[in-house]
Design an enzyme around this catalytic site. Sequence first.
Site, mmCIF file in Angstrom:
data_model
loop_
_atom_site.group_PDB
_atom_site.id
_atom_site.type_symbol
_atom_site.label_atom_id
_atom_site.label_comp_id
_atom_site.label_asym_id
_atom_site.label_seq_id
_atom_site.Cartn_x
_atom_site.Cartn_y
_atom_site.Cartn_z
ATOM 1 N N LYS A 14 12.568 -4.085 3.283
ATOM 2 C CA LYS A 14 13.026 -4.861 2.117
ATOM 3 C C LYS A 14 13.852 -3.976 1.175
ATOM 4 C CE LYS A 14 8.811 -6.038 0.881
ATOM 5 N NZ LYS A 14 7.902 -5.459 1.891
ATOM 6 N N ARG A 89 4.230 -11.957 -4.033
ATOM 7 C CA ARG A 89 3.322 -11.477 -2.986
ATOM 8 C C ARG A 89 2.035 -12.283 -2.930
ATOM 9 N NH1 ARG A 89 5.642 -6.024 -2.701
ATOM 10 N NH2 ARG A 89 4.772 -4.857 -0.973
ATOM 11 N N ARG A 128 8.118 7.754 6.267
ATOM 12 C CA ARG A 128 8.579 7.790 4.871
ATOM 13 C C ARG A 128 7.632 8.651 4.025
ATOM 14 N NH1 ARG A 128 9.298 2.198 1.659
ATOM 15 N NH2 ARG A 128 7.028 2.224 1.757
ATOM 16 N N ARG A 134 5.109 9.249 -1.771
ATOM 17 C CA ARG A 134 4.343 8.036 -2.125
ATOM 18 C C ARG A 134 2.938 8.124 -1.551
ATOM 19 N NH1 ARG A 134 7.724 2.527 -1.407
ATOM 20 N NH2 ARG A 134 5.582 1.784 -1.187
ATOM 21 N N ARG A 146 -3.084 -2.193 3.515
ATOM 22 C CA ARG A 146 -1.953 -2.972 2.987
ATOM 23 C C ARG A 146 -1.601 -4.119 3.937
ATOM 24 N NH1 ARG A 146 2.095 1.799 2.022
ATOM 25 N NH2 ARG A 146 3.614 0.213 1.452
HETATM 26 P P1 B4P Z 1 11.439 -0.003 3.039
HETATM 27 O O1 B4P Z 1 12.718 -0.739 3.059
HETATM 28 O O2 B4P Z 1 11.354 1.041 1.976
HETATM 29 O O3 B4P Z 1 10.146 -0.892 2.949
HETATM 30 P P2 B4P Z 1 9.636 -2.039 1.975
HETATM 31 O O4 B4P Z 1 9.525 -3.252 2.815
HETATM 32 O O5 B4P Z 1 10.525 -2.130 0.766
HETATM 33 O O6 B4P Z 1 8.246 -1.394 1.515
HETATM 34 P P3 B4P Z 1 6.931 -1.710 0.714
HETATM 35 O O7 B4P Z 1 6.437 -3.098 0.974
HETATM 36 O O8 B4P Z 1 6.040 -0.576 1.100
HETATM 37 O O9 B4P Z 1 7.176 -1.472 -0.797
HETATM 38 P P4 B4P Z 1 6.949 -2.090 -2.225
HETATM 39 O O10 B4P Z 1 7.619 -1.084 -3.063
HETATM 40 O O11 B4P Z 1 7.423 -3.493 -2.320
HETATM 41 O O12 B4P Z 1 11.269 0.654 4.478
HETATM 42 C C1 B4P Z 1 10.192 1.459 4.834
HETATM 43 C C2 B4P Z 1 10.637 2.639 5.697
HETATM 44 O O13 B4P Z 1 11.233 2.160 6.913
HETATM 45 C C3 B4P Z 1 11.711 3.503 5.026
HETATM 46 O O14 B4P Z 1 11.389 4.842 5.248
HETATM 47 C C4 B4P Z 1 13.007 3.117 5.709
HETATM 48 O O15 B4P Z 1 13.924 4.188 5.781
HETATM 49 C C5 B4P Z 1 12.526 2.720 7.096
HETATM 50 N N1 B4P Z 1 13.371 1.667 7.702
HETATM 51 C C6 B4P Z 1 13.906 0.588 7.063
HETATM 52 N N2 B4P Z 1 14.628 -0.167 7.937
HETATM 53 C C7 B4P Z 1 14.502 0.445 9.171
HETATM 54 C C8 B4P Z 1 15.004 0.144 10.487
HETATM 55 N N3 B4P Z 1 15.774 -0.917 10.729
HETATM 56 N N4 B4P Z 1 14.665 0.978 11.490
HETATM 57 C C9 B4P Z 1 13.894 2.074 11.272
HETATM 58 N N5 B4P Z 1 13.401 2.417 10.056
HETATM 59 C C10 B4P Z 1 13.704 1.614 9.010
HETATM 60 O O16 B4P Z 1 5.350 -2.116 -2.559
HETATM 61 C C11 B4P Z 1 4.527 -0.989 -2.794
HETATM 62 C C12 B4P Z 1 3.174 -1.387 -3.425
HETATM 63 O O17 B4P Z 1 3.365 -1.856 -4.795
HETATM 64 C C13 B4P Z 1 2.395 -2.554 -2.760
HETATM 65 O O18 B4P Z 1 1.595 -2.125 -1.689
HETATM 66 C C14 B4P Z 1 1.534 -3.100 -3.953
HETATM 67 O O19 B4P Z 1 0.377 -2.335 -4.169
HETATM 68 C C15 B4P Z 1 2.466 -2.934 -5.151
HETATM 69 N N6 B4P Z 1 3.228 -4.163 -5.438
HETATM 70 C C16 B4P Z 1 4.587 -4.296 -5.297
HETATM 71 N N7 B4P Z 1 4.959 -5.556 -5.617
HETATM 72 C C17 B4P Z 1 3.826 -6.235 -5.958
HETATM 73 C C18 B4P Z 1 3.558 -7.583 -6.336
HETATM 74 N N8 B4P Z 1 4.548 -8.501 -6.424
HETATM 75 N N9 B4P Z 1 2.269 -7.953 -6.589
HETATM 76 C C19 B4P Z 1 1.269 -7.069 -6.509
HETATM 77 N N10 B4P Z 1 1.451 -5.770 -6.141
HETATM 78 C C20 B4P Z 1 2.722 -5.357 -5.850
#
Ligand code: B4P
Length: 197
Positions: A14, A89, A128, A134, A146
């Site tokens: 994302k 979420r 990551r 993190r 998670r």
């Molecule tokens: P990202 O792109 O960074 O992953 P994400 O889906 O954004 O991550 P996440 O769900 O953990 O984060 P959030 O900050 O929302 O990709 C992950 C890795 O994969 C990276 O290293 C990237 O380089 C790699 N990658 C990406 N695409 C790739 C591909 N095609 N091939 C190979 N590798 C690839 O949430 C963090 C925490 O915050 C949650 O757990 C929760 O505790 C809290 N939180 C956030 N929003 C909330 C909400 N609305 N309500 C309650 N808690 C919340």
Amino acid sequence: MFNLILFGPPGSGKGTQSERLVEKYGVVHLSTGNLLRAEIAQKTPLGLEAKSFIDKGQLVPDEVVIGMVDSYFDLHKDARGFLFDGFPRTVAQAKALDRLLELKKTAISSVLALEVNEEELVKRLLNRGKTSGRSDDTDESVIRKRFSVYTEETSPVAEHYRKARKFHPIAGEGSVDAIFDRLCDTIEKQLKKESGH
Ligand code: B4P
């Protein structure tokens, strides 16, 4: 306004895809994960509360997240649209977002849901974790927690938008470029539909 949600499990890409989508479509990026991490870095009371949940792999309470989103909206009154990344979420957050957008006389156009298998997700997150600093990415048991929270609390959000016929699954494996092209194809179709062509 043109509002999109990028949906999917932790590590589904994302954050990665949001950066590109925001640049291409000129919408405001609203990542609740980034906002929470900024609060943590500044050691605000909200950040300290959020950290205790994030470190355990749990969701931050709805009222905290919804309040934060509301304030972010107020800071971007002139936005031509928003890309919601990692929000909503829970079903309660989705309903709160519906109400907030209704007050602004707008709505969600599409929910783009990245689909990636769990073993690939664990691999990406642990990878990551080696460089991001993190705390929620370094411990495999927190990562698994998670996923279980995602299944129980977040996946019902998909149904909320499926009922509204706004839900679009997107294959989230392969190169970042290929996934970006799939997302853009779906967005372009939606934009055409909304402009009546
Ligand atoms: P990202 O792109 O960074 O992953 P994400 O889906 O954004 O991550 P996440 O769900 O953990 O984060 P959030 O900050 O929302 O990709 C992950 C890795 O994969 C990276 O290293 C990237 O380089 C790699 N990658 C990406 N695409 C790739 C591909 N095609 N091939 C190979 N590798 C690839 O949430 C963090 C925490 O915050 C949650 O757990 C929760 O505790 C809290 N939180 C956030 N929003 C909330 C909400 N609305 N309500 C309650 N808690 C919340």
